[in-house]
Motif scaffolding. Structure first.
Motif, PDB file in Angstrom:
ATOM      1  N   ALA A  31       0.829  -1.215   0.000  1.00 22.06           N
ATOM      2  CA  ALA A  31       0.000   0.000   0.000  1.00 22.06           C
ATOM      3  C   ALA A  31       0.859   1.259   0.000  1.00 22.06           C
ATOM      4  CB  ALA A  31      -0.940  -0.009   1.201  1.00 22.06           C
ATOM      5  N   GLN A  32       1.970   1.224   0.729  1.00 21.38           N
ATOM      6  CA  GLN A  32       2.804   2.414   0.844  1.00 21.38           C
ATOM      7  C   GLN A  32       3.974   2.419  -0.143  1.00 21.38           C
ATOM      8  OE1 GLN A  32       1.938   4.938   2.865  1.00 21.38           O
ATOM      9  NE2 GLN A  32       0.131   3.725   3.427  1.00 21.38           N
ATOM     10  N   GLY A  33       4.121   1.356  -0.890  1.00 20.15           N
ATOM     11  CA  GLY A  33       5.270   1.273  -1.781  1.00 20.15           C
ATOM     12  C   GLY A  33       5.120   2.128  -3.021  1.00 20.15           C
ATOM     13  N   ASP A  34       6.263   2.494  -3.594  1.00 19.64           N
ATOM     14  CA  ASP A  34       6.271   3.243  -4.836  1.00 19.64           C
ATOM     15  C   ASP A  34       6.218   2.267  -6.018  1.00 19.64           C
ATOM     16  OD1 ASP A  34       8.713   2.094  -4.675  1.00 19.64           O
ATOM     17  OD2 ASP A  34       9.886   3.921  -4.912  1.00 19.64           O
TER      18      ASP A  34
ATOM     19  N   HIS B 217      14.541   4.363   0.708  1.00 19.90           N
ATOM     20  CA  HIS B 217      13.431   5.296   0.903  1.00 19.90           C
ATOM     21  C   HIS B 217      13.084   5.456   2.381  1.00 19.90           C
ATOM     22  CE1 HIS B 217      12.122   6.389  -3.162  1.00 19.90           C
ATOM     23  NE2 HIS B 217      12.582   5.206  -3.522  1.00 19.90           N
ATOM     24  N   ALA B 218      13.263   4.408   3.179  1.00 17.48           N
ATOM     25  CA  ALA B 218      13.004   4.523   4.617  1.00 17.48           C
ATOM     26  C   ALA B 218      13.987   5.491   5.261  1.00 17.48           C
ATOM     27  CB  ALA B 218      13.109   3.151   5.273  1.00 17.48           C
TER      28      ALA B 218
ATOM     29  N   GLY C  45      12.839  -3.128   8.813  1.00 18.31           N
ATOM     30  CA  GLY C  45      12.413  -4.524   8.899  1.00 18.31           C
ATOM     31  C   GLY C  45      11.419  -4.880   7.804  1.00 18.31           C
ATOM     32  N   GLU C  46      10.535  -3.933   7.477  1.00 13.87           N
ATOM     33  CA  GLU C  46       9.564  -4.189   6.418  1.00 13.87           C
ATOM     34  C   GLU C  46      10.254  -4.344   5.066  1.00 13.87           C
ATOM     35  OE1 GLU C  46       5.279  -2.320   5.867  1.00 13.87           O
ATOM     36  OE2 GLU C  46       6.824  -1.001   5.049  1.00 13.87           O
ATOM     37  N   ALA C  47      11.319  -3.598   4.861  1.00 13.72           N
ATOM     38  CA  ALA C  47      12.043  -3.704   3.594  1.00 13.72           C
ATOM     39  C   ALA C  47      12.683  -5.071   3.426  1.00 13.72           C
ATOM     40  CB  ALA C  47      13.117  -2.616   3.508  1.00 13.72           C
ATOM     41  N   LEU C  48      13.011  -5.733   4.559  1.00 14.47           N
ATOM     42  CA  LEU C  48      13.626  -7.054   4.467  1.00 14.47           C
ATOM     43  C   LEU C  48      12.650  -8.123   3.987  1.00 14.47           C
ATOM     44  CD1 LEU C  48      15.751  -7.016   7.746  1.00 14.47           C
ATOM     45  CD2 LEU C  48      16.566  -6.770   5.404  1.00 14.47           C
ATOM     46  N   ILE C  49      11.348  -7.801   3.957  1.00 16.24           N
ATOM     47  CA  ILE C  49      10.368  -8.755   3.448  1.00 16.24           C
ATOM     48  C   ILE C  49      10.695  -9.132   2.010  1.00 16.24           C
ATOM     49  CG2 ILE C  49       7.940  -9.032   2.816  1.00 16.24           C
ATOM     50  CD1 ILE C  49       7.196  -7.375   5.223  1.00 16.24           C
TER      51      ILE C  49
ATOM     52  N   LEU D 102      17.217  -6.396  -4.365  1.00 12.21           N
ATOM     53  CA  LEU D 102      16.976  -5.085  -4.969  1.00 12.21           C
ATOM     54  C   LEU D 102      15.801  -4.389  -4.294  1.00 12.21           C
ATOM     55  CD1 LEU D 102      17.317  -2.912  -7.160  1.00 12.21           C
ATOM     56  CD2 LEU D 102      15.881  -4.335  -8.656  1.00 12.21           C
ATOM     57  N   GLY D 103      14.710  -5.141  -4.052  1.00 13.71           N
ATOM     58  CA  GLY D 103      13.569  -4.552  -3.361  1.00 13.71           C
ATOM     59  C   GLY D 103      13.916  -4.110  -1.947  1.00 13.71           C
ATOM     60  N   THR D 104      14.745  -4.885  -1.275  1.00 12.00           N
ATOM     61  CA  THR D 104      15.148  -4.523   0.087  1.00 12.00           C
ATOM     62  C   THR D 104      15.999  -3.259   0.104  1.00 12.00           C
ATOM     63  OG1 THR D 104      15.045  -6.799   0.899  1.00 12.00           O
ATOM     64  CG2 THR D 104      16.482  -5.287   2.084  1.00 12.00           C
ATOM     65  N   VAL D 105      16.971  -3.198  -0.779  1.00  9.85           N
ATOM     66  CA  VAL D 105      17.839  -2.014  -0.834  1.00  9.85           C
ATOM     67  C   VAL D 105      17.023  -0.771  -1.175  1.00  9.85           C
ATOM     68  CG1 VAL D 105      19.752  -0.955  -2.091  1.00  9.85           C
ATOM     69  CG2 VAL D 105      19.887  -3.355  -1.407  1.00  9.85           C
TER      70      VAL D 105
END
Length: 232
Positions: free
Chosen positions: A11-14, A150-151, A171-175, A142-145
């Motif tokens: 929901a919050q992702g670009d 952005h965080a 932590g959410e980025a590590l998903i 790539l998604g995590t980085v």
């Protein structure tokens, strides 16, 4: 306080984050589809391999030899058919090529070409599994980085570097990394398992090819057929 998780990440992702997530889902669907389809195909071929050579030897007529092996398109059918076509071609052109083309070598070349073609067909899809297994972790990374980047930008803009505001977004980025591993692990395991079964089927094809070569080269009737003819 926001509830972090996959739904919040989407929901919050670009667009970049959503693209990576959608790509991982697509890779997972493709890999599982290949695994299921190739498993069904290989299971059918392994069941068929057990009786192919016996059926070929038990057939009393050349046409029955091939017809007993199932429908066209299966490796054992194509192998026996290639051997019989090679024998017929050699006999038809024997007057022109007598002494220049050995029958045994001619049959071996035709049977090896059929085995090679069947091996290539069996390998279809396995390269895709290997590619997914090797690239999915990097796509997730790539998604995590991208998410951590952005965080950190958001934290710098807010000026609040408390643990509550840092641990959640990072932590959410590590998903994404976890998703990449969830896609890669089944693809790698499936690739190695299917590649092993594929090698076993090719080995069975090679053994069957030697049997077909011996039967076509000698031209003798199989034992059950010879016995029937003696009784008649």
């Amino acid at each position: 306080m926001p509830i972090y998780g996959i739904a919040h990440l989407w929901a919050q992702g670009d667009p970049m984050t959503r693209f990576v997530a959608a790509l991982l889902v697509a890779m997972s669907v493709v890999s599982w589809s290949v695994i299921v389809l190739k498993t069904v195909e290989f299971a059918r071929l392994r069941r068929h391999a057990g009786s192919a050579q016996r059926r070929f030897r038990d057939a009393c007529e050349p046409d029955e030899d091939v017809d007993a092996l199932g429908r066209p398109g299966t490796p054992f059918f194509e192998l026996a058919s290639a051997g019989q076509h090679a024998l017929a071609h050699h006999e038809a052109s024997g007057a022109r090529h007598r002494g220049r083309v050995d029958l045994s070598e001619w049959l071996l070349r035709s049977l090896r070409a059929s085995v090679s073609d069947s091996s290539t067909r069996l390998q279809r899809g396995l390269g895709l599994l290997a590619s997914i297994g090797s690239t999915a972790p990097f796509v997730g990374l790539l998604g995590t980085v991208w998410g951590i980047y952005h965080a950190l930008l958001a934290l710098g803009a807010s000026g609040d570097a408390s643990l509550e505001h840092v641990a959640g977004p990072v932590g959410e980025a590590l998903i994404m990394t976890a998703l990449g591993l969830c896609v890669a692990i089944p693809a790698v395991l499936g690739y190695h398992a299917l590649a092993r079964v594929s090698r076993d089927i090719v080995a069975q094809l090679n053994r069957f090819a030697y049997g077909v070569h011996a039967q076509l080269l000698t031209g003798s009737a199989p034992a059950p057929c010879a016995t029937m003819k003696e009784r008649v």
